[in-house]
Design an enzyme around this catalytic site. Structure first.
Site, PDB file in Angstrom:
ATOM      1  N   ALA A  23      28.373  34.800  64.636  1.00  0.00           N
ATOM      2  CA  ALA A  23      26.706  35.505  64.959  1.00  0.00           C
ATOM      3  C   ALA A  23      26.596  34.991  63.821  1.00  0.00           C
ATOM      4  CB  ALA A  23      26.742  36.759  65.408  1.00  0.00           C
ATOM      5  N   SER A  44      33.221  35.551  42.548  1.00  0.00           N
ATOM      6  CA  SER A  44      34.671  35.826  41.992  1.00  0.00           C
ATOM      7  C   SER A  44      35.958  35.700  42.511  1.00  0.00           C
ATOM      8  CB  SER A  44      34.639  37.524  41.677  1.00  0.00           C
ATOM      9  OG  SER A  44      34.806  38.058  43.280  1.00  0.00           O
ATOM     10  N   VAL A  89      25.009  42.421  47.572  1.00  0.00           N
ATOM     11  CA  VAL A  89      23.860  40.798  48.644  1.00  0.00           C
ATOM     12  C   VAL A  89      23.356  42.123  49.137  1.00  0.00           C
ATOM     13  CG1 VAL A  89      25.003  39.090  48.123  1.00  0.00           C
ATOM     14  CG2 VAL A  89      25.908  40.543  49.666  1.00  0.00           C
ATOM     15  N   TYR A 104      31.725  37.876  62.884  1.00  0.00           N
ATOM     16  CA  TYR A 104      30.890  36.733  62.337  1.00  0.00           C
ATOM     17  C   TYR A 104      30.437  35.068  62.334  1.00  0.00           C
ATOM     18  CZ  TYR A 104      33.103  33.852  58.027  1.00  0.00           C
ATOM     19  OH  TYR A 104      32.849  32.876  56.938  1.00  0.00           O
TER      20      TYR A 104
END
Length: 251
Positions: free
Chosen positions: A164, A18, A69, A162
């Site tokens: 990782a 989006s 997700v 982030y």
């Protein structure tokens, strides 16, 4: 005529499509390919609708496909329902772009900030790709493109979660590519550096660009062109690769 009908039944799914890089990818694929664009989003329907308008303006066709997700049940339910409504259609391109940041020094990082980032990037990749990959293997063709990050390649202070998450997706990309290559399914990752989007709007660009050999932030359009190439038939001999697009920053 039959070939035209078949083309109309082929889709590209972009998770987190989006805004930002996701939106740019949706628009570029609409320009460059015959795929219908599936714009996934979690909550910002207005932004997703704006992306769809731009896809149409670019000469493409698309539709919105909302799900989170992170929630495997939501992913499966949404994709099952979509397939029921599009019985002859196939999602041939998967761009795993959905991701979030919850930056902070590791010693003060809250468990929820660690888990939310890991769940979105890593488990989100699994939930979506695992649901769809069987169809690609049956049809002996597909493109899986995972959006990772400079942080996953070299690590970034203040982004242990982030780094990782994206590092794990990089490793999964290399492993999965070896499993499915014989079926003409490629799996690659794109690792952007500093890209001018909403996510980087709070960063000190003037200071940060000093560490970038190209001396500037990249654009979402530049990333989208790379993704579009990897989504095309022209990239058929590229798989298991992590392609950096970062203006020359390396670890």
């Amino acid at each position: 005529m039959q070939e035209e009908i078949e083309e109309q039944n082929k889709y590209a799914l972009i998770t987190g499509g989006s805004r930002g890089i996701g939106r740019a990818i949706c628009i570029q694929l609409a320009k460059d390919s015959k795929y219908r664009i599936l714009i996934n989003y979690r909550s910002n329907k207005n932004a997703a609708e704006e992306t769809l308008r731009e896809v149409v303006l670019a000469g493409g066709q698309g539709e919105l496909l909302p799900f989170d997700v992170v929630d495997a049940e939501s992913v499966n339910t949404s994709l099952d329902q979509w397939q029921e409504n599009h019985k002859d259609a196939i999602i041939e391109v998967i761009v795993n772009n959905a991701g979030i940041t919850r930056d902070g020094l590791f010693m003060w990082m809250k468990p929820e900030d660690w888990n939310e980032v890991i769940n979105t990037s890593l488990n989100g990749f699994f939930n979506v790709t695992n649901r769809l990959i069987k169809q690609l293997l049956i049809n002996k063709y597909g493109r899986i493109i995972n959006m990772v990050s400079l942080s996953g390649v070299k690590g970034t202070a203040g982004q242990a979660n982030y780094s990782a998450a994206k590092g794990a997706v990089i490793a999964a990309t290399k492993a999965l590519a070896q499993e499915v290559a014989k079926r003409n399914v490629t799996v690659n990752a794109v690792a952007p550096g500093f890209i001018a989007t909403d996510l980087t709007s709070d960063l000190d660009e003037k200071e940060l660009k000093k560490m970038i050999p190209a001396n500037r932030f990249g654009t979402s359009g530049e990333v989208a062109h790379l993704v579009s190439f990897l989504a095309s038939e022209k990239s058929s001999y590229i798989t298991g690769e992590i392609i950096n697009i970062n203006g020359g920053i390396y670890s």
